[in-house]
Design an enzyme around this catalytic site. Structure first.
Site, short mmCIF file in Angstrom:
data_model
loop_
_atom_site.label_atom_id
_atom_site.label_comp_id
_atom_site.label_asym_id
_atom_site.label_seq_id
_atom_site.Cartn_x
_atom_site.Cartn_y
_atom_site.Cartn_z
N ASP A 183 0.86 -1.18 0.00
CA ASP A 183 0.00 0.00 0.00
C ASP A 183 0.89 1.23 0.00
O ASP A 183 2.06 1.17 -0.38
CB ASP A 183 -0.89 -0.03 1.25
CG ASP A 183 -2.22 0.67 1.05
OD1 ASP A 183 -2.22 1.91 0.93
OD2 ASP A 183 -3.25 -0.02 1.03
N HIS A 207 -3.68 6.43 3.51
CA HIS A 207 -4.32 5.16 3.18
C HIS A 207 -3.59 3.96 3.77
O HIS A 207 -4.20 3.07 4.38
CB HIS A 207 -4.43 5.03 1.66
CG HIS A 207 -5.30 3.91 1.18
ND1 HIS A 207 -4.82 2.66 0.89
CD2 HIS A 207 -6.62 3.87 0.95
CE1 HIS A 207 -5.81 1.89 0.47
NE2 HIS A 207 -6.92 2.60 0.51
N SER A 248 -11.22 -1.11 0.61
CA SER A 248 -9.87 -1.03 1.16
C SER A 248 -9.88 -1.22 2.67
O SER A 248 -8.88 -1.63 3.25
CB SER A 248 -9.25 0.34 0.86
OG SER A 248 -8.74 0.40 -0.44
#
Length: 813
Positions: free
Chosen positions: A168, A209, A362
Site C-alpha cells: 500500500d 491510506h 480497502s
C-alpha cells in the site's frame, strides 16, 4: 517487540534490503558489463520517480531463461533500455522514449510476443488505492464487534510470529497504536518500491491510506492506546503506492514478491485495477505457491465484478458491508467475492498520531487479513489454502446473495474457536498461544481501570449538524434510557464544533419516567451532540434542508436511526416488511418468445438488472409493452411477460413470491438477487406459500384462526461476569407453532451489571452494535412474526456481574 525509535525523517539507504540488489541477486555486477557491450543503460532503482510509468513495458520471460537481461536486451529497440528485472517472477521492465507513438508501442509488443522465450509483453499499468473519498470521523468502532472479535480475543489477540504485509502506501510505523506491532526483522519495518530510498515512512500527512489499512489489520489491541486493531500480529510495510495512492504494476508485483521472501504469512492488497495483467497474476501465483494468503479489496465502483488482483483465484476477494450487514452502496459484487466484512466508516490510525474514519473495500480487506492473522495464531500449522477454506466455512450468512457476501461475513469468533476440519497441528488448548493471557496480565492497573470505565459506556453518539448557511435550526427527539449532552470527537465538514448544551437557554433534556425528551438550536456549520443509552423513538428536524443527523459518526435518516436503535413502535410492522429483491427471468440465445408468469405480495415494479446475461444480453422488464404486464389489482399481484434471444426481464419484488410458471424451462431460468434458483427455492427463500390458489375462499368466518390459538416457547438462564469488554451468552430459537404470528420475550436479571438482550430475526447472532431489536433487564419485547423468522439472541452484561433469565412465548394460529 521493542518500541521503535521515533522516525527522524531521513531515508536509511544502508538497509540490507536494497531493492535492486534484492531483486537481481549476485548476478548484477556481471550485468553491468553486458549492458555496456550492448549499448543499453540500466537505471538506478533508487533514482526512479514515483507514480505511473506510462512509458514502460513489462516483458514476461520463460522460467527456463537464466539471464533475463541477456535475453531481452538484444530484442528491444536501440532507443529503449532496461529499467529493472525481477528474477523471481521472471520479468523485465523496459523504458521507451516519451515520444514513442502508440502504434510503435503496439508493434514492439507484437514483435516481442513472437519470440519463443518471451511469454508476454504488457504496459506497466497504474494501480490505485481503493478507499472511497469521504469526510473523516473519529468515534466509536463497530468493525471488531461486527466480526465477533471479542469471542476470538478470549483465545488470542494474535501472535507476533504471524506476519501481515501491507502492500500500500507507507505506514507511520512509530504511530503510538502501531509501533509495538511493527515487524523488527527488516530495517525500517519494510521496504520501498515506489520512489526513492528504502524507508517506507509516509512522505506527508496526506499519505493516510496505508497507515489506515495497516491499523485496521494489526493496530495494538488491549493496550490502552487509540483504537483496537483486529489482531496483534506483526506487520510489514511494503510501500508500493505513492502519496497520491498510485503505483505502477511492476512496483506492486515486486512488493508482493518481496513480502513473500521477507516472511509474510498474509498479504493485504487494498488496491486495484479494472483489468488483469500477467505480471500481477504471476506475483500472486508466486505468493500462493509459497503458502501465503492474499487478501484483496473487491472495488468501490458499485459494479458487477471484482477488481484485480482480488478477482484472481489466488486472492480472497472481499466486499464491504455497512454496520447493519447490508452491502455498502459503493462495494463491487459478483461471483468472485469470497467473503464480506465491515467497510463503512471504519476507524483507524492516520499520520501523524491521529485517527479517522474511512469507507471502502480497502477497509474491509484488512479486517479479513486481521481475522486470518488471529486464526493462524491459534492454528499455526494451517497452510494458506487451509486457512482460506476455514475462513470461508466459518463465515456467517447475513442474508445477502452469494454475489454480495460470497461465503458470508467473516467471523473471528467462529474461526478461532472452531478447530479446522482435518487439522492435526498445534491448537490453543496445547498452550501454544499465550498472547492473550500474557497481555491481560501486562500494564499498569490504574490504566486498565481507566480503560474498563471507557469500555463500559454503552451509549451511542447522536449528533445534529448544520450547513454553514443554517441559522437557528431547531430539532427535538425522544428516547428511552439515559440521555446526556456530549462533545463529539470530530468536527463538522465545515470545521465547526459539535457539542450539546452550549446554548443553555435553548438546549434541553427533560426526563419523563422512562422517556426522555431532548432538543435544541444550532447553526452556522456547527452541531449539537448527545450520548443516548437506549432506543431513539422520534426525531423532528425544523429545517431538514440545512440539518442532518448522525449516529456514531454515520449520517442516517431519522427513520434509519430509530430502526437502528430499536425505537420502532412494536405495533408498527415497518421493521418487519419484506426486503425489496431483484427477480430476473433470463433466456438462452436460442430461446424465442419464452413466456413466464408469477404472483407475489407487495409492490412489484419493472427494473433493469445491474448486469448482463451470460450471452451479453440486457435484462430489463417492460421492454415488450404489449406482452410484459403487472396486474396490481389482483391479490396477490400477478405479473409476467415474454423474452428471448439471450435477453431477460427483471422486476423488483417487495414481498413473498407465491408462484412462478415458466413456459419454456429448457431455455429459461430464474435468478433472485443474481443467484440462479429453482422456482421452488425462490418461493421458499422469499417466504411465499407456494400456492397462489389460496388467495381467497368461501370458508366459514367463524373458523378463522386467531393469533394465540396455539402457543409454544422456551426459556434460558445464566450468569455473566462483565469485564472491561463485557460478557455475553448467545442463543438461537427456531419457531415451533404451525403458523407463527407473534412472540413476547421477557428478560429478568439481578446483580450489579447492566444486562441487555439483543435480537435478530434472520438467524444471525447479534452484537451490541448490529441488531434488530433489544430489551433491557426487567422488560418485555413484543414481536410480530410472518413465520419465516429464525431468532438469534445475545444476552450481554457490562459494568459488573449478574444472573439473568429470559422466556420466549411464541404465539401461532
Amino acid at each position: 517487540m521493542a518500541q521503535n525509535d521515533p522516525h527522524d525523517g531521513e531515508a536509511h539507504d544502508d538497509t540490507e534490503y536494497n531493492r535492486r540488489s534484492f531483486l537481481t541477486g549476485a548476478g548484477s555486477a556481471s550485468m553491468v558489463g553486458l549492458l555496456a557491450s550492448t549499448g543499453l543503460v540500466s537505471a538506478d532503482d533508487d533514482g526512479r520517480d514515483p507514480g505511473p510509468k506510462e512509458d514502460e513495458l513489462l516483458i514476461g520471460v520463460s522460467s527456463s531463461v537464466s539471464d533475463i537481461e541477456a535475453e531481452v536486451g538484444p530484442e528491444i529497440p536501440g532507443d529503449a533500455w532496461i529499467e529493472h528485472t525481477n528474477e523471481t517472477i521472471h520479468y523485465a521492465v523496459i523504458s521507451l522514449p516519451e515520444s514513442t507513438p502508440e502504434s510503435a508501442r503496439e508493434t514492439i509488443i507484437d514483435t516481442l510476443e513472437d519470440i519463443d522465450q518471451i511469454e508476454y509483453a504488457e504496459e506497466n499499468a497504474t494501480l490505485e488505492a481503493l478507499s472511497q473519498p469521504n469526510d473523516p470521523y473519529y468515534g466509536q468502532q463497530h468493525a471488531p464487534q461486527q466480526v465477533n472479535c471479542e469471542q476470538a480475543w478470549e483465545t488470542t489477540y494474535g501472535s507476533d510470529d504471524v506476519v501481515i504485509s501491507i502492500v500500500d502506501q507507507g505506514i507511520q510505523y512509530d504511530h503510538p497504536v502501531l509501533a509495538d506491532n511493527m515487524d523488527d526483522s527488516v530495517s525500517d519495518h519494510g521496504n520501498v518500491f515506489v520512489g526513492r530510498g528504502s524507508d517506507p515512512y509516509p512522505v506527508s500527512g496526506n499519505e493516510q491510506h496505508g497507515t489506515h489499512v495497516g491499523g485496521i489489520a494489526a493496530a495494538g489491541t488491549d493496550n490502552g492506546t487509540g483504537h483496537a486493531g483486529i489482531s496483534n500480529c506483526s506487520m510489514l510495510s511494503a510501500r508500493a503506492l505513492d502519496q497520491n495512492g498510485q503505483g505502477s504494476l511492476s512496483d506492486i508485483a515486486d512488493a508482493i514478491q518481496w513480502s513473500v521472501d521477507a516472511g509474510a504469512d498474509i498479504i493485504n492488497l487494498s488496491l486495484g485495477s479494472s483489468s488483469g495483467f500477467r505480471t500481477l497474476a504471476a506475483a500472486c501465483q508466486y505468493a500462493a505457491d509459497n503458502d501465503v494468503l492474499l487478501v484483496g479489496a473487491a472495488g468501490n465502483s458499485s459494479a458487477y465484478g471484482a477488481m484485480y488482483p482480488a478477482a484472481y483465484d489466488e486472492v480472497v476477494a472481499v466486499s464491504a458491508l455497512n454496520s447493519n450487514d447490508s452491502l455498502a452502496s459503493f462495494s463491487n459484487y459478483g461471483p468472485a467475492i469470497d467473503l464480506a466484512a465491515p467497510g463503512s466508516q471504519v476507524i483507524s490510525a492516520v499520520p501523524w498520531d491521529n485517527y479517522t474514519r474511512m469507507s471502502g473495500t480497502s477497509m474491509s480487506a484488512p479486517v479479513v487479513a486481521g481475522v486470518a492473522g488471529l486464526v493462524l495464531s491459534a492454528y499455526p500449522d494451517l497452510t494458506g489454502a487451509e486457512l482460506r477454506a476455514h475462513l470461508q466455512s466459518t463465515a456467517v450468512d447475513v442474508g445477502l446473495s452469494s454475489n454480495a457476501q460470497g461465503h458470508g461475513r467473516v467471523d473471528a469468533g467462529e474461526a478461532v474457536t472452531t478447530v479446522p476440519e482435518g487439522y492435526t497441528g498445534e491448537t490453543p488448548s496445547d498452550g501454544t498461544d499465550g498472547d492473550n493471557e500474557d497481555e491481560e496480565n501486562e500494564g499498569d492497573d490504574d490504566e486498565q481501570d481507566d480503560q474498563d470505565e471507557q469500555d463500559d459506556v454503552a451509549g451511542r453518539l447522536l449528533a445534529f449538524i448544520t450547513e454553514p448557511e443554517a441559522n437557528s435550526a431547531a430539532y427535538e427527539f425522544t428516547a428511552e434510557g439515559a440521555v446526556e449532552f456530549a462533545d463529539a470527537p470530530y468536527e463538522s465538514p465545515s470545521g465547526g464544533n459539535i457539542e450539546g448544551g452550549t446554548y443553555t437557554s435553548e438546549d434541553f433534556i427533560d426526563e419523563d419516567g422512562d422517556t426522555v425528551h431532548a432538543g435544541g438550536i444550532t447553526g452556522g456549520g456547527h452541531g449539537d451532540a448527545f450520548d443516548v443509552d437506549g432506543a431513539v423513538t422520534d426525531i423532528d428536524l425544523e429545517q431538514s434542508d440545512v440539518m442532518w443527523v448522525e449516529l456514531d459518526g454515520e449520517e442516517m435518516t431519522p427513520e434509519e436511526i430509530i430502526e437502528e436503535t430499536g425505537g420502532s413502535d412494536d405495533d408498527d410492522d415497518s421493521s418487519d416488511e419484506p426486503t425489496e429483491r431483484l427477480l430476473a427471468f433470463i433466456t438462452e440465445t436460442d430461446a424465442s418468445n419464452a413466456g413466464y408468469e408469477f404472483t407475489a405480495d407487495g409492490p412489484v415494479e419493472f427494473t433493469e438488472a445491474p448486469y448482463e446475461s451470460p450471452s451479453g444480453g440486457s435484462i430489463e422488464g417492460g421492454t415488450y409493452t404489449s406482452e410484459d404486464f403487472i396486474d396490481d389489482d389482483s391479490d396477490p399481484v400477478r405479473a409476467g411477460g415474454i423474452t428471448g434471444g439471450g435477453h431477460g426481464d427483471a422486476f423488483t419484488v417487495t414481498g413473498p413470491i407465491h408462484s412462478i410458471d415458466l413456459e419454456q424451462p429448457d431455455v429459461m431460468w430464474v435468478e433472485l438477487e443474481g443467484d440462479e434458483l429453482s422456482p421452488e427455492e425462490i418461493i421458499d427463500e422469499t417466504g411465499g406459500d407456494g400456492d397462489d390458489d389460496e388467495t381467497g375462499g368461501d370458508g366459514d368466518d367463524d373458523e378463522t384462526p386467531n393469533c394465540g390459538d396455539q402457543t409454544d416457547g422456551a426459556s434460558a438462564d445464566g450468569e455473566l461476569e462483565g469485564g472491561w469488554q463485557g460478557d455475553s451468552d448467545r442463543y438461537t430459537y427456531a419457531l415451533r407453532t404451525d403458523s407463527p404470528c407473534g412472540a413476547t420475550i421477557s428478560l429478568e436479571s439481578s446483580g450489579g451489571a447492566d444486562v441487555t438482550l439483543y435480537l435478530n430475526t434472520d438467524g444471525s447472532v447479534p452484537d451490541q452494535q448490529s441488531y434488530e431489536e433489544s430489551v433491557d433487564a426487567n422488560g418485555d419485547l413484543t414481536l410480530d412474526l410472518e413465520g419465516d423468522e429464525h431468532l438469534g439472541l445475545r444476552v450481554h452484561a457490562s459494568n459488573g456481574s449478574a444472573t439473568y433469565a429470559f422466556e420466549i412465548e411464541e404465539r401461532g394460529r
